[in-house]
Design an enzyme around this catalytic site. Sequence first.
Site, PDB file in Angstrom:
ATOM      1  CB  CYS A 110      -0.879   0.152   1.246  1.00  0.00           C
ATOM      2  SG  CYS A 110      -1.966   1.570   1.573  1.00  0.00           S
ATOM      3  CD1 TRP A 124      -5.774  -3.681   4.182  1.00  0.00           C
ATOM      4  CD2 TRP A 124      -4.181  -4.936   3.019  1.00  0.00           C
ATOM      5  NE1 TRP A 124      -5.615  -3.002   3.051  1.00  0.00           N
ATOM      6  CE2 TRP A 124      -4.448  -3.634   2.366  1.00  0.00           C
ATOM      7  CE3 TRP A 124      -3.147  -5.728   2.422  1.00  0.00           C
ATOM      8  CZ2 TRP A 124      -3.851  -3.208   1.268  1.00  0.00           C
ATOM      9  CZ3 TRP A 124      -2.661  -5.384   1.243  1.00  0.00           C
ATOM     10  CH2 TRP A 124      -2.924  -4.081   0.677  1.00  0.00           C
ATOM     11  CE  LYS A 175     -11.521   4.343   2.818  1.00  0.00           C
ATOM     12  NZ  LYS A 175     -10.634   4.895   1.774  1.00  0.00           N
ATOM     13  CE1 TYR A 176     -14.088  -2.743   9.289  1.00  0.00           C
ATOM     14  CE2 TYR A 176     -14.672  -4.112   7.297  1.00  0.00           C
ATOM     15  CZ  TYR A 176     -15.120  -3.478   8.287  1.00  0.00           C
ATOM     16  OH  TYR A 176     -16.427  -3.421   8.796  1.00  0.00           O
ATOM     17  CB  THR A 177      -7.705   1.462   4.931  1.00  0.00           C
ATOM     18  OG1 THR A 177      -7.811   2.499   5.993  1.00  0.00           O
ATOM     19  CG2 THR A 177      -8.813   1.498   3.967  1.00  0.00           C
ATOM     20  CB  VAL A 178      -2.735  -0.732   6.129  1.00  0.00           C
ATOM     21  CG1 VAL A 178      -3.109  -1.798   6.803  1.00  0.00           C
ATOM     22  CG2 VAL A 178      -2.805  -1.141   4.777  1.00  0.00           C
ATOM     23  CD  GLU A 225      -5.499  10.721   5.540  1.00  0.00           C
ATOM     24  OE1 GLU A 225      -4.399  10.963   4.961  1.00  0.00           O
ATOM     25  OE2 GLU A 225      -6.350  10.338   5.303  1.00  0.00           O
ATOM     26  CE1 TYR A 227      -5.025   2.033  -5.316  1.00  0.00           C
ATOM     27  CE2 TYR A 227      -3.674   3.857  -5.542  1.00  0.00           C
ATOM     28  CZ  TYR A 227      -3.892   2.636  -4.991  1.00  0.00           C
ATOM     29  OH  TYR A 227      -3.027   2.054  -4.449  1.00  0.00           O
TER      30      TYR A 227
END
Length: 359
Positions: free
Chosen positions: A83, A123, A160-163, A178, A226
Amino acid sequence: MISVFTKPQLLAFGPNKNSISFILPQFSLKFNLQMARSAIDEMSDTGAFKRTASTFRNFISREPNSTFPPESGRYHLYVSYACPWASRCLAYLMIKGLEKAITFTSVKPIWERTKESDEHMGWVFPASATEEPDAEPDPLNGTRSIRELYELASTNYVGKYTVPVLWDKKLKTIVNNESSEIIRMFNTEFNDIAENATLDLYPSHLRAQIDETNEWVYNGINNGVYKCGFARKQGPYEQAAKELYKALDKCDEMLGKQRYICGNTLSEADIRLFVTLIRFDEVYAVHFKCNKKLLREYPNLFNYTKDIFQIPGMSSTVNMQHIKRHYYGSHPFINPFGIIPLGPDIDYSSPHDRNRFSS
């Protein structure tokens, strides 16, 4: 790894035209605009990609009575080497000399099911330290996925389940997810314990210029690739591609006159630009259809990317195996067979010409 043997079938729009279903053998993807849980969910009815904002926005601060003071050993950074947003946080960790004060863990590169109860792909951590090179099980909470971390931090979380995820070991919660804010914290708030405390990537005299540069670089390049890759209609794709190459052309022209993007001083804007450039020829040119011109066809941008890569600590944040396996293996609606291109295997440690500028 995802195994897919036939092309996906577009079944139908949902009743409100905000959800789309694709069915693959032993694999299903559902996209819902009203509750985006990963980047591929963030699509508009026009076929354009629209990224939503991060949710956890607390700050680590040296201010008295701060809920999150900058203590050595208290915080943990969860990342994916694949990422770009997480990688810029990891880059700060390394070049600021914070790796002894803030621990980090990388997830597996390819998205997997995060729960048996639904079809969300995201992830996940390896089950053991030997399962996946350069990835580790969750050392703090024993969670199986980044999704479970979010659910530990907030039982009512919707998003969202983000890194990246910056985790507080003491309070057992997410401080911030963030990346643009995490790198600012790493830049200043840990200077009492950073090994490279004198490095200031957001100096006061350049802040206005950095902010302005970040805006057009983000819109045209960081997020622009993107918008090209996730577009589902020709019009939005072409518009995004034109904006992308306009911004890349601008960068190359600027870098013909100065060493870094905001002059002859390394800054935050360089790190934010670099994480996209390092992925460009290996991933975005093919997977996201950004093939009008390759990075290595831009003399100034290509040498600039090598220059940033060779900053002490930066190369350790670039794991091209994770990068390529994630993109080509986690988006079956783009690459249904999960085939990973062999090349181009660029050597970013080779000599560059950026020393001709003062720094």
